[in-house]
Design a protein around this motif. Structure first.
Motif, PDB file in Angstrom:
ATOM      1  N   GLU A 180       6.863   4.560  -4.378  1.00 40.72           N
ATOM      2  CA  GLU A 180       8.185   4.078  -3.993  1.00 40.72           C
ATOM      3  C   GLU A 180       8.420   2.703  -4.600  1.00 40.72           C
ATOM      4  O   GLU A 180       7.481   2.004  -4.964  1.00 40.72           O
ATOM      5  N   THR A 181       9.649   2.294  -4.647  1.00 39.04           N
ATOM      6  CA  THR A 181       9.996   0.950  -5.075  1.00 39.04           C
ATOM      7  C   THR A 181       9.597  -0.029  -3.982  1.00 39.04           C
ATOM      8  O   THR A 181       9.908   0.180  -2.815  1.00 39.04           O
ATOM      9  N   LEU A 182       8.897  -1.098  -4.352  1.00 44.26           N
ATOM     10  CA  LEU A 182       8.529  -2.146  -3.407  1.00 44.26           C
ATOM     11  C   LEU A 182       9.743  -3.037  -3.198  1.00 44.26           C
ATOM     12  O   LEU A 182      10.305  -3.565  -4.156  1.00 44.26           O
ATOM     13  N   VAL A 205      14.187  -8.432  -3.707  1.00 48.34           N
ATOM     14  CA  VAL A 205      13.471  -8.127  -4.938  1.00 48.34           C
ATOM     15  C   VAL A 205      13.025  -6.670  -4.861  1.00 48.34           C
ATOM     16  O   VAL A 205      12.444  -6.248  -3.866  1.00 48.34           O
ATOM     17  N   LEU A 206      13.319  -5.911  -5.895  1.00 47.64           N
ATOM     18  CA  LEU A 206      12.932  -4.507  -5.974  1.00 47.64           C
ATOM     19  C   LEU A 206      12.045  -4.323  -7.198  1.00 47.64           C
ATOM     20  O   LEU A 206      12.442  -4.661  -8.313  1.00 47.64           O
ATOM     21  N   ILE A 207      10.845  -3.785  -6.980  1.00 50.15           N
ATOM     22  CA  ILE A 207       9.902  -3.579  -8.082  1.00 50.15           C
ATOM     23  C   ILE A 207       9.420  -2.136  -8.040  1.00 50.15           C
ATOM     24  O   ILE A 207       8.857  -1.702  -7.028  1.00 50.15           O
ATOM     25  N   PRO A 208       9.609  -1.375  -9.109  1.00 44.76           N
ATOM     26  CA  PRO A 208       9.100  -0.008  -9.139  1.00 44.76           C
ATOM     27  C   PRO A 208       7.572  -0.001  -9.011  1.00 44.76           C
ATOM     28  O   PRO A 208       6.898  -0.816  -9.641  1.00 44.76           O
ATOM     29  N   ALA A 209       7.026   0.885  -8.216  1.00 42.85           N
ATOM     30  CA  ALA A 209       5.577   0.953  -7.992  1.00 42.85           C
ATOM     31  C   ALA A 209       4.820   1.171  -9.296  1.00 42.85           C
ATOM     32  O   ALA A 209       3.713   0.663  -9.462  1.00 42.85           O
ATOM     33  N   GLU A 236       0.822  -1.214   0.000  1.00 40.01           N
ATOM     34  CA  GLU A 236       0.000   0.000   0.000  1.00 40.01           C
ATOM     35  C   GLU A 236       0.856   1.264   0.000  1.00 40.01           C
ATOM     36  O   GLU A 236       0.613   2.198  -0.754  1.00 40.01           O
ATOM     37  N   ARG A 237       1.891   1.289   0.854  1.00 42.02           N
ATOM     38  CA  ARG A 237       2.785   2.448   0.943  1.00 42.02           C
ATOM     39  C   ARG A 237       3.529   2.655  -0.375  1.00 42.02           C
ATOM     40  O   ARG A 237       3.673   3.774  -0.849  1.00 42.02           O
TER      41      ARG A 237
END
Length: 75
Positions: free
Chosen positions: A37-39, A49-53, A30-31
């Motif tokens: 922000e990047t998850l 693991v980095l995923i762009p929002a 949610e944030r």
């Protein structure tokens, strides 16, 4: 927790097992969406693991269920 993430522009889903409570995971997603922000998640093996929002398509959160193996006999 099991997490399935759909990423826009990618045909396959990303499936992870993370050691977070469901409420923590829900808050992080949610944030990330709200603040663009990047998850950032870490799976049980320690991989990050980095995923762009902007690329999040969907997120499915489910609990770990023990697998049933074998047969049962009922009378």
């Amino acid at each position: 927790m099991n997490v399935t993430i759909g990423i826009s522009g990618v045909a396959r889903e990303l499936q992870l097992q993370v050691e977070m409570e469901q409420s923590q995971l829900h808050s992080a997603v949610e944030r990330s969406c709200r603040e663009q922000e990047t998850l950032q998640l870490e799976d049980k093996k320690g991989r990050k693991v980095l995923i762009p929002a902007s690329h999040l398509g969907y997120v499915i959160i489910s609990e770990d269920k023990p697998r049933q193996v074998g047969f049962t006999v009922t009378n």
